[in-house]
Scaffold this motif. Structure first.
Motif, PDB file in Angstrom:
ATOM      1  N   SER A  44      10.359 -34.042  -5.036  1.00  0.00           N
ATOM      2  CA  SER A  44       8.834 -33.929  -6.025  1.00  0.00           C
ATOM      3  C   SER A  44       8.155 -35.252  -6.659  1.00  0.00           C
ATOM      4  CB  SER A  44       9.471 -33.344  -7.384  1.00  0.00           C
ATOM      5  OG  SER A  44      10.070 -31.609  -7.021  1.00  0.00           O
ATOM      6  N   HIS A  57       3.656 -29.910 -14.020  1.00  0.00           N
ATOM      7  CA  HIS A  57       5.206 -30.552 -13.844  1.00  0.00           C
ATOM      8  C   HIS A  57       6.480 -29.206 -13.457  1.00  0.00           C
ATOM      9  CE1 HIS A  57       4.681 -34.473 -16.489  1.00  0.00           C
ATOM     10  NE2 HIS A  57       4.181 -34.761 -14.727  1.00  0.00           N
ATOM     11  N   ASN A  60       5.086 -27.866 -10.466  1.00  0.00           N
ATOM     12  CA  ASN A  60       6.182 -28.572  -9.020  1.00  0.00           C
ATOM     13  C   ASN A  60       7.489 -28.552  -9.075  1.00  0.00           C
ATOM     14  OD1 ASN A  60       5.221 -31.971  -8.271  1.00  0.00           O
ATOM     15  ND2 ASN A  60       6.072 -30.773  -7.212  1.00  0.00           N
ATOM     16  N   TYR A  61       8.254 -28.532 -10.044  1.00  0.00           N
ATOM     17  CA  TYR A  61       9.526 -28.497  -9.957  1.00  0.00           C
ATOM     18  C   TYR A  61      10.349 -27.252  -9.980  1.00  0.00           C
ATOM     19  CZ  TYR A  61       8.605 -33.111 -11.885  1.00  0.00           C
ATOM     20  OH  TYR A  61       7.493 -34.469 -11.541  1.00  0.00           O
ATOM     21  N   ASP A  65      12.663 -26.357  -7.024  1.00  0.00           N
ATOM     22  CA  ASP A  65      14.126 -25.857  -6.681  1.00  0.00           C
ATOM     23  C   ASP A  65      14.018 -24.913  -6.475  1.00  0.00           C
ATOM     24  OD1 ASP A  65      15.919 -26.496  -8.262  1.00  0.00           O
ATOM     25  OD2 ASP A  65      15.862 -24.832  -9.467  1.00  0.00           O
ATOM     26  N   GLN A  80      18.507 -33.438  -5.073  1.00  0.00           N
ATOM     27  CA  GLN A  80      16.918 -33.672  -5.544  1.00  0.00           C
ATOM     28  C   GLN A  80      17.287 -34.097  -6.888  1.00  0.00           C
ATOM     29  OE1 GLN A  80      13.688 -30.260  -7.262  1.00  0.00           O
ATOM     30  NE2 GLN A  80      16.297 -29.244  -7.546  1.00  0.00           N
ATOM     31  N   MET A  82      15.519 -36.915  -9.686  1.00  0.00           N
ATOM     32  CA  MET A  82      14.414 -37.059 -10.226  1.00  0.00           C
ATOM     33  C   MET A  82      14.334 -38.308 -11.002  1.00  0.00           C
ATOM     34  SD  MET A  82      11.693 -35.942 -11.955  1.00  0.00           S
ATOM     35  CE  MET A  82      12.514 -34.483 -10.937  1.00  0.00           C
ATOM     36  N   PHE A 117      13.503 -31.033 -18.919  1.00  0.00           N
ATOM     37  CA  PHE A 117      14.179 -31.145 -17.912  1.00  0.00           C
ATOM     38  C   PHE A 117      15.500 -30.469 -17.337  1.00  0.00           C
ATOM     39  CE2 PHE A 117      11.789 -34.239 -15.768  1.00  0.00           C
ATOM     40  CZ  PHE A 117      10.542 -33.314 -15.131  1.00  0.00           C
ATOM     41  N   PHE A 122      16.545 -26.322 -13.724  1.00  0.00           N
ATOM     42  CA  PHE A 122      16.371 -27.475 -12.380  1.00  0.00           C
ATOM     43  C   PHE A 122      17.916 -28.136 -11.149  1.00  0.00           C
ATOM     44  CE2 PHE A 122      11.923 -28.143 -13.520  1.00  0.00           C
ATOM     45  CZ  PHE A 122      11.267 -27.356 -13.558  1.00  0.00           C
ATOM     46  N   ILE A 124      19.035 -30.724  -9.779  1.00  0.00           N
ATOM     47  CA  ILE A 124      18.681 -32.501 -10.244  1.00  0.00           C
ATOM     48  C   ILE A 124      19.971 -33.131 -10.219  1.00  0.00           C
ATOM     49  CG2 ILE A 124      17.662 -33.988 -11.188  1.00  0.00           C
ATOM     50  CD1 ILE A 124      15.556 -32.276 -12.120  1.00  0.00           C
TER      51      ILE A 124
END
Length: 864
Positions: A44, A57, A60-61, A65, A80, A82, A117, A122, A124
């Motif tokens: 992203s 955000h 988007n995420y 995800d 993924q 960030m 976050f 997510f 990530i």
RNA sequence: GCGAAAGUGGCGGAACUGGCAGACGCACUGGACUUAGGAUCCAGCGAGGCAACUCAUAGGGGUUCGACUCCCCUCUUUCGCACCA
């Protein structure tokens, strides 16, 4: 089931923290740099650390995800990452507002965002986190700048920019309001300033090629194509007449020796077919020829005054289509190569110096702008193109009556040897003729301009250059990289670029000759930072190079990129340019950075884009605290297809919360029942399934099929979520659990357990929680949903033994027919005609034909 | 002006290759249960009509047994570019 007892809200907070902790502890979201598995890189657009996640955000995420987790389920080595796009004006202004230093406020903001976050859960890989404002990152941006410089892709030139004297900086066009600076309100003027440029135009042709992408929205491709703006046409040389007619003081310098390069005016045109209609030449005041001529003009000359006026007009006004066209005659002439005509040379405000050759031939009869200009200044108008079916009548009267230019193509007239030829053909013929005479050639130009990357700002990547009086521009040696931003500066409203005042930093010995020299104080546009970050993620800790080529070969290109449409012609174009450059210096082996692009829509409030000035912002955190991350994620995906704008609705969020609540309580209440059905009974009792359960089984497998195929194709998560809700409703409708046979109980459990597996992509915490109720930790190792593989269906269960046919008469539905699958067409027709309502409708009429569409409907056509 | 996308209930949106228009959710209405709360459950929910039925996917034509879907024209909205020669 279905009792009326009060139910508490499900403990989402506890559940979400619990699973976030488990995911982290067991490192399930970390990607391996070397793996036998196939890779999938989901990215992203990284955020600017403003201090809080905003709803855009979150949207988007959440999209990213869902895709990322699907790929995890499919068994890919999924990445993924960030990071933060932390340099730039907003960060600098944020610091100014808070009376602090951007390095401090930025890192604070990053901390806040990081924890947000985390709370969103997510998938990530945080080990790869980066921030563009850290020397460990921008060192390699500087290194790439140098490589680019060495390749001849970086240059300096003076160019006209918006300049605010008070702020001492260049202003982007959008920062100029009404010719005034948006920050200090003082008058903005045009200034010629030495600027650094990236030669992105070298890649213009290749950037038009989208064939290497698997899936990019047409819209974005169209926007980029438009922006690059390729035009094919002809370059024509008009010879200057050196002893021009109007000149009174015929000094020998002026009349005789002209420099060779300046003795012609080069123009670019897409309409060489109109060359015979040229009646004037239009040049902008910035044209080198004009600049040269102006040197000889007396101080009070009208021409000089006019040029100054035009140059100082701000760019936006000057280039607006509705600005009145103005000009002044230079008194000089040039010669039209096709017919030897003498052509007046004018200075105008409507020709752009930086497009084509910076000079335009004026054909008033066939170009609307030239027409308006010629009318205003009484320049002759000469018709040379006529519509195909018309005759050229009395030339002169025609021209005076003209209300507008005839801009379409047609047949050439008044055009010498090309008389009577069609425009289309004459274009190449005329170009050929010019080529033979040496006064023209085919040419291609682009609207795309080179990318000006200089910013007179503190908070950005320093340009790794030292200016030496003797050696000129000297690149900072690799061993001295990074050129770090000095920290001991005060950023503030009033001051010019703070770097200018850091003597200790500016004054350095020249790396070549050791004499005293000065650092470049411009910093880079932040778009430079974001042009290659996707590549840094794959090896973000590397201290010896931007990234290891071998790892890049594995990870790049990015398989799926997700971001806003607003970057179509900026970030997405710059990143493609950088990627191609990195390919050309052997860092990467692919042609494009992003294979698939999903440009997600905005989240709107009351139909408008959220903005602080409108006061219609929504703080997602408020809702996350109240209803949980799973709920908010589910909502933003359920509200509309990902690429569409979605309207924020508080009630909609609550609706999603209710769904998750219902789901949680369903599984709590039916835990034992589902557990009993988890094992397939040894005896196969398929034949004895009651219809209700058969339908449920169909629902299970059909829902899986829909979700699976959606991920392989169009990715409309809203319908996926709807189908999961629908399936849950189907499951909930089964009220006679106690009466079910063992095999029926098995399919009941299957129907139930399908839900967390499908929902995992959108609301992973609750899904894991439910899943663990049935497949809970056996030993130390958790059974995470993704480890159970991707969901799959059994096509056999989608075959029904009875099908409902819709019966239409003359296109109107008149009945329906539940019928065995294997029945022949003839029998279906017969059965359809026997439906009561059908009989009634066709009574007394003649049936012309009956169409049977397999598995769907019967259409009876009556003769009228 | 050029380019792109879109127009379906009160709302967000479904209907994927032409085949039951309005899935799913929100809002709303009625009821149940409730020491009442953003809880839960049941029922209804495009318009008209007692009904059979009719009318409805921006508007108008067309193709087709059948059109939200395909073709033509018109209108509207959003977005991008815009004196690019």
């Amino acid at each position: 089931m279905g009792d009326n007892k009060k139910k508490p809200e499900y403990p989402f907070m506890e559940i979400e923290r619990k699973w976030q902790k488990k995911w982290e502890e067991q490192g399930v979201h970390k990607a391996k740099n070397y793996s036998d598995k196939k890779k999938y890189y989901v990215l992203s657009m990284f955020p600017y650390p403003s201090g809080a996640l905003h709803i855009g955000h979150v949207s988007n995420y959440s999209i990213a995800d869902a895709i990322a987790r699907f790929k995890m389920m499919e068994g890919y080595n999924m990445l993924q990452p960030m990071g933060y796009d932390a340099f730039g004006m907003p960060a600098e202004n944020f610091a100014i507002l808070n009376n602090s230093h951007p390095s401090i406020t930025t890192e604070e903001n990053i901390k806040t965002m990081y924890s947000q976050f985390k709370a969103m859960g997510f998938a990530i890989d945080w080990d790869r986190e980066l921030s563009t404002c850290r020397p460990s990152y921008y060192k390699w941006g500087q290194w790439l700048f140098k490589k680019m410089y060495e390749k001849g892709l970086v240059y300096r030139k003076t160019s006209w920019i918006n300049w605010c004297d008070d702020c001492q900086t260049v202003l982007a066009n959008e920062q100029v309001e009404d010719q005034k600076c948006w920050r200090c309100d003082s008058q903005v003027r045009q200034k010629e300033l030495m600027q650094w440029f990236f030669r992105i135009t070298d890649y213009a042709e290749e950037l038009l090629d989208f064939s290497k992408m698997i899936d990019w929205p047409e819209r974005v491709k169209a926007m980029q194509t438009n922006w690059i703006g390729k035009s094919q046409g002809t370059e024509v040389d008009f010879l200057l007449i050196s002893n021009h007619k109007s000149q009174t003081n015929n000094s020998p310098e002026n009349t005789q020796v002209q420099e060779v390069g300046k003795s012609i005016i080069k123009i670019f045109t897409t309409r060489p077919d109109t060359l015979f209609g040229v009646t004037f030449m239009a040049l902008p005041p910035e044209h080198p020829l004009i600049v040269e001529w102006l040197k000889h003009e007396p101080e009070d000359s009208e021409i000089l005054k006019f040029c100054e006026k035009v140059i100082n007009e701000d760019k936006i006004t000057r280039t607006a289509a509705d600005t009145t066209k103005e000009g002044i005659f230079t008194g000089r002439y040039c010669i039209n190569p096709v017919n030897g005509d003498e052509v007046q040379i004018w200075i105008t405000n409507y020709v752009l110096m930086d497009y084509g050759t910076g000079a335009v031939m004026g054909v008033p009869a066939h170009d609307q702008r030239d027409f308006e200009f010629a009318k205003k200044y009484h320049i002759p108008i000469k018709i040379v193109i006529i519509p195909e079916n018309e005759q050229l009548s009395d030339n002169q009267s025609d021209c005076n009556e003209l209300k507008s230019a005839y801009i379409d193509e047609g047949i050439l007239a008044n055009s010498g040897d090309f008389e009577g030829m069609k425009s289309e053909l004459s274009k190449s013929k005329i170009t050929e003729w010019l080529l033979n005479k040496g006064s023209g050639r085919a040419s291609t130009t682009y609207r795309l301009r080179d990318w000006g990357i200089s910013r007179q700002r503190y908070w950005g990547t320093p340009i790794p250059v030292i200016h030496c009086d003797d050696c000129g521009v000297v690149l900072v040696p690799d061993s001295d990289l990074p050129v770090e931003l000095p920290m001991e500066v005060q950023v503030g409203k009033t001051t010019k670029n703070p770097l200018l005042s850091v003597e200790k930093w500016i004054n350095v010995p020249c790396p070549k000759c050791q004499k005293s020299a000065k650092r470049e104080t411009d910093t880079m546009d932040t778009f430079v930072d974001s042009s290659w970050y996707f590549a840094r993620y794959i090896d973000s800790k590397n201290q010896n190079k931007p990234f290891e080529e071998e790892i890049a070969d594995y990870w790049l290109p990015v398989d799926q990129y997700i971001g806003g449409i607003e970057h179509a012609c900026m970030h997405l174009l710059y990143a493609r340019f950088f990627h191609k450059f990195m390919r050309d210096i052997g860092l990467v082996n692919s042609d494009e950075p992003f294979l698939r692009l999903l440009s997600q829509g905005m989240v709107l409030k009351d139909g408008f884009k959220m903005s602080k000035s409108k006061g219609n912002t929504v703080d997602p955190q408020e809702f996350i605290d109240r209803y949980g991350a799973d709920t908010v994620r589910l909502f933003v995906l359920f509200a509309a297809p990902p690429e569409k704008d979605k309207e924020w609705s508080k009630e909609g969020v609550v609706g999603c919360f209710r769904f998750l609540n219902r789901l949680y309580h369903f599984f709590k209440e039916n835990e034992d029942a589902i557990k009993k059905g988890m094992k397939m009974p040894s005896k196969n009792e398929n034949d004895t399934l009651n219809t209700e359960i058969k339908k449920l089984r169909y629902s299970t497998h059909n829902t899986i099929k829909r979700n699976l195929e959606d991920f392989q194709g169009r990715m409309q998560f809203n319908t996926n979520i709807a189908s999961i809700m629908e399936h849950f409703n189907n499951l909930n409708a089964i009220k006679n659990y106690a009466d079910l046979s063992d095999i029926e109980k098995y399919y009941y459990a299957e129907a139930a357990l399908t839900i967390p597996k499908l929902l995992y992509l959108y609301s992973p915490h609750l899904s894991e929680e439910i899943w663990s109720m049935f497949y809970g930790s056996c030993s130390e190792k958790e059974n995470f949903i993704f480890q159970s593989g991707v969901f799959d269906y059994n096509p056999e269960f989608l075959v029904l033994d009875k099908i409902v046919y819709v019966v239409q008469i003359n296109g109107k539905v008149r009945g329906r027919l539940e019928i065995d699958v294997n029945i022949s067409e003839e029998e279906i027709k017969k059965a359809a005609l026997e439906i009561e309502n059908v009989k009634k409708t066709i009574e007394g009429k003649i049936v012309e034909k009956i169409i049977v569409v397999g598995g769907k409907l019967v259409s009876i056509v009556l003769r009228n």
